[in-house]
Design an enzyme around this catalytic site. Structure first.
Site, PDB file in Angstrom:
ATOM      1  N   ILE A  69     -24.528 -11.537 -22.434  1.00 59.17           N
ATOM      2  CA  ILE A  69     -25.388 -11.049 -21.374  1.00 59.17           C
ATOM      3  C   ILE A  69     -25.512  -9.540 -21.521  1.00 59.17           C
ATOM      4  O   ILE A  69     -24.499  -8.838 -21.652  1.00 59.17           O
ATOM      5  CB  ILE A  69     -24.820 -11.401 -19.988  1.00 59.17           C
ATOM      6  CG1 ILE A  69     -24.821 -12.925 -19.795  1.00 59.17           C
ATOM      7  CG2 ILE A  69     -25.611 -10.731 -18.876  1.00 59.17           C
ATOM      8  CD1 ILE A  69     -24.194 -13.374 -18.489  1.00 59.17           C
ATOM      9  N   CYS A  70     -26.736  -9.046 -21.550  1.00 56.02           N
ATOM     10  CA  CYS A  70     -27.010  -7.613 -21.612  1.00 56.02           C
ATOM     11  C   CYS A  70     -26.306  -6.972 -22.807  1.00 56.02           C
ATOM     12  O   CYS A  70     -26.453  -7.428 -23.937  1.00 56.02           O
ATOM     13  CB  CYS A  70     -26.614  -6.969 -20.287  1.00 56.02           C
ATOM     14  SG  CYS A  70     -27.283  -5.311 -20.031  1.00 56.02           S
TER      15      CYS A  70
END
Length: 317
Positions: free
Chosen positions: A102-103
């Protein structure tokens, strides 16, 4: 149960950590049972975020028993991941675990060599840095998430939730994913290829004043012929203005949105009814069974028959 290990490193972004814990932890099947066991693990028990510390109940050994490993992003204050972390991720991938970031978690996957030769994304503000640091990674700056099968990456903020819902849908079908989306108070709408950054024309059109009635009208009229003129009329705009506003608000075209809505309805019918392909195609507004099969496979990656075999609800009427 499918075990999901969420890896917490020092200076982890708290939201990135919470998203997979909540999304997978809240998921439930039609009978109310929980299909996922979520483990938060870390190299050391105490993990610092930017504003507080957490105590991780599991060590890196949890990655060995996980079917899915989620790597949240860390702030720019974080140093490079330790050798023990990189080795644990490589071992998990070699053992068949599905690895997703994520990210800025994509930087950790890239440091472990798991993104070499693959398409990947991260927060739009960091894509240039990811490409410069890891030239063997095919960085995609303008998508919400990238699914390479066993290795997945997502952009920042809510794109992490989009990715988690995508994984839930892969595992247990659209009905379970839709229920998880409702619990998260988010629409199950955005595909991975949608643009990360959607600019709004000033002043932005408030949600509910333009698109909400259009979305509702689409859902009520999927079986019939739907034209751009119909949608523009519902919105009370000219076709040209409506098309522009729609893309500004959703990042896609009205036609693509309509086709996705039809596929979602088809997924539900395939999971919950005995309708044949011809009837499903007709009820979802596809002109022919052939057009339905082609569109469905393009969106889901499998044929309607294969999808039904994988996700059919046992108690479907």
């Amino acid at each position: 149960m499918h075990t999901v290990a969420v890896l917490a490193l020092d200076h982890v972004v708290a939201a990135d950590l919470a998203i997979p814990v909540e999304a997978f932890g809240r998921a439930r099947l039609a009978d109310g049972s929980r299909p996922y066991r979520v483990l938060v693990c870390a190299p050391r028990q105490r993990v610092a975020t930017e504003t507080f510390a957490i105590l991780a109940p599991h060590g890196l050994e949890a990655l060995r028993e996980a079917g899915t490993v989620i790597v949240p992003g860390c702030s720019e204050r974080a140093g490079p991941p330790g050798v023990d972390v990189l080795d644990a991720l490589r071992a998990a991938a070699a053992g068949g675990a599905r690895i997703a970031s994520i990210c800025a978690g994509a930087f950790t996957l890239a440091a472990a060599g798991l993104l070499d030769g693959l398409a990947a994304t991260t927060h739009w503000a960091a894509t240039d840095r990811l490409a410069a640091m890891f030239p063997r990674v095919d960085v995609r700056p303008d998508v919400l998430y990238v699914d390479n099968g066993a290795i997945l990456t997502s952009a920042g903020a809510s794109a992490g939730l989009d990715l988690c819902l995508h994984l839930i849908r892969r595992d247990f079908g659209s009905a379970v994913a839709a229920d998880s989306a409702r619990l998260s108070v988010t629409p199950l709408e955005r595909e991975g290829g949608q643009a990360q950054f959607v600019a709004h024309s000033p002043p932005p059109v408030p949600r509910g004043s333009l698109l909400e009635p259009v979305f509702a009208w689409i859902e009520d009229n999927l079986a019939g012929e739907v034209t751009l003129a119909d949608l523009a009329r519902v919105a009370g705009l000219s076709e040209r203005t409506f098309s522009r506003r729609f893309r500004e608000q959703t990042g896609t075209t009205p036609l693509q949105w309509l086709l996705r809505a039809r596929v979602r309805r088809a997924q539900y019918l395939l999971e919950n009814t005995d309708h044949g392909v011809e009837r499903v195609a007709a009820r979802c507004g596809f002109g022919s069974p052939t057009a339905f099969r082609e569109r469905f496979k393009r969106v889901t990656g499998v044929t309607p028959r294969s999808y039904r075999a994988s996700f059919r609800t046992p108690a479907a009427p």
